[in-house]
Design a protein around this motif. Structure first.
Motif, PDB file in Angstrom:
ATOM      1  N   TYR A 147       1.121  -1.362   0.364  1.00 30.41           N
ATOM      2  CA  TYR A 147      -0.122   0.415  -0.187  1.00 30.41           C
ATOM      3  C   TYR A 147       1.108   0.901   0.051  1.00 30.41           C
ATOM      4  N   GLU A 148       0.387   2.490  -0.467  1.00 28.61           N
ATOM      5  CA  GLU A 148       1.195   3.360  -0.210  1.00 28.61           C
ATOM      6  C   GLU A 148      -0.176   4.753  -0.376  1.00 28.61           C
ATOM      7  N   GLY A 149      -0.836   4.825   0.836  1.00 29.09           N
ATOM      8  CA  GLY A 149      -1.675   5.806   1.037  1.00 29.09           C
ATOM      9  C   GLY A 149      -0.591   7.649   1.171  1.00 29.09           C
ATOM     10  N   GLU A 150      -1.887   8.395   0.040  1.00 28.68           N
ATOM     11  CA  GLU A 150      -1.599   9.151   0.110  1.00 28.68           C
ATOM     12  C   GLU A 150      -2.498  11.228   0.195  1.00 28.68           C
ATOM     13  N   GLY A 177      -5.516   8.601  -1.990  1.00 25.46           N
ATOM     14  CA  GLY A 177      -5.540   7.773  -2.812  1.00 25.46           C
ATOM     15  C   GLY A 177      -4.870   7.049  -2.275  1.00 25.46           C
ATOM     16  N   ASN A 178      -4.501   5.210  -2.652  1.00 24.76           N
ATOM     17  CA  ASN A 178      -3.630   4.076  -2.232  1.00 24.76           C
ATOM     18  C   ASN A 178      -2.372   3.948  -3.910  1.00 24.76           C
ATOM     19  N   ILE A 275      -7.573  -5.965   4.247  1.00 25.37           N
ATOM     20  CA  ILE A 275      -8.238  -4.225   4.169  1.00 25.37           C
ATOM     21  C   ILE A 275      -7.489  -2.863   4.721  1.00 25.37           C
ATOM     22  N   VAL A 276      -6.973  -2.043   4.079  1.00 26.67           N
ATOM     23  CA  VAL A 276      -6.690  -1.510   3.962  1.00 26.67           C
ATOM     24  C   VAL A 276      -7.067  -0.087   3.654  1.00 26.67           C
ATOM     25  N   GLU A 277      -7.383   0.381   4.678  1.00 25.73           N
ATOM     26  CA  GLU A 277      -7.659   1.918   5.099  1.00 25.73           C
ATOM     27  C   GLU A 277      -6.769   3.399   5.078  1.00 25.73           C
TER      28      GLU A 277
END
Length: 300
Positions: A147-150, A177-178, A275-277
């Motif tokens: 993942y990369e949360g942005e 965004g991810n 699950i990614v948030e």
């Protein structure tokens, strides 16, 4: 006579004090007005959704959706129809013609590597974009999917070759965004095409929010409920306006085009059923499940 002069002096002094206070109040009001104009006069949340087979844009107010006639980049009007959020299926909040991304844009992510001399750009494809609660598809040959949360910028007007000071005029709003990334493919491939731009590798949403101070928002990522990333956008190496100005030197950006601005800290590998948030202050939580792809024989 002296008493009258003294009384007149006191009255004049009070008038001057009142005049000074009035000027101060006007000055403060003007400053607030200028500040509000620069940061956006009103915070509004826009969504794109499907209801009874019909795709629409709307304004989200709490749990109420106010349907819009037209798209959000062309002065839409309220249709008068309202729905509950639970009644609609959310889509990615816009349909970009370009998906640009910036790499190595937080010092916490750069680590011991040198600070880039300019924003490092790469491209994702519009076909990589998915919305809130849609699945991230992990193919059988993906072994190190991160993942990369942005923070994601949404362009509001056609723009080419603008200055940093002009950039805010062309930014419609922001979303979460991810930037899903397959690390082994990043290392091994000639380009980052499949590592960054594969189908479903670009979740965005759930809303586009306007009127926020995008230069100082809290960005957090959770994997299966556990906090993994947490940093404010004020820590970006190259801020939002600088990024938009820089990209506009080389590419014409159109309404609905989006820019991923970089991820903070470190990342971890994901696996099927994770699950990614991604949570962005003022926007909300973007949630996606990782799902194993079916091969040609229909086997997971």
């Amino acid at each position: 006579c002296r008493w009258e002069k003294s009384k007149l002096s006191v009255i004049n002094g009070r008038h001057k004090q009142e005049e000074t206070m009035t000027k101060k109040r006007l000055f403060i009001t003007l400053l607030i007005a200028i500040y509000s104009t620069l940061l956006g006069s009103e915070v509004t949340k826009y969504i794109r959704y499907v209801y009874q087979g019909q795709e629409s844009y709307g304004i989200l107010e709490g749990e109420t959706v106010r349907e819009l006639d037209g798209d959000i980049f062309s002065a839409p009007t309220l249709s008068g129809k309202t729905l509950q959020l639970s009644e609609v299926q959310l889509l990615a909040p816009c349909k970009p013609t370009k998906v640009i991304a910036v790499g190595l844009n937080y010092r916490s992510h750069i680590g011991n590597r040198p600070i880039p001399e300019y924003p490092g750009l790469f491209a994702k494809y519009p076909s990589s974009i998915i919305g809130h609660e849609e699945s991230i598809i992990m193919t059988s040959d993906a072994t190190d999917l991160h993942y990369e949360g942005e923070l994601v910028i949404v362009i509001g007007k056609e723009v080419k070759n603008i200055s940093v000071s002009e950039a805010h005029n062309y930014i419609f709003g922001v979303t979460a965004g991810n930037d899903v990334s397959e690390r082994k493919w990043q290392r091994d491939d000639l380009q980052w095409l499949r590592a960054k731009a594969s189908d479903t590798f670009g979740p965005i949403g759930p809303v586009i929010t306007t009127g926020l101070n995008y230069n100082d928002l809290l960005l957090q990522t959770r994997l299966n409920g556990e906090l993994q990333q947490s940093e404010r956008t004020k820590d970006l190496v190259y801020d939002v306006d600088t990024i938009v100005s820089y990209i506009s030197r080389y590419l014409t950006l159109f309404p609905g085009d989006i820019i991923f601005t970089g991820t903070p800290g470190t990342t971890k590998a994901m696996k099927p059923n994770d699950i990614v948030e991604i949570e962005l202050e003022g926007v909300g939580v973007l949630r996606n499940k990782v799902v194993a792809a079916k091969d040609k024989k229909g086997i997971y």
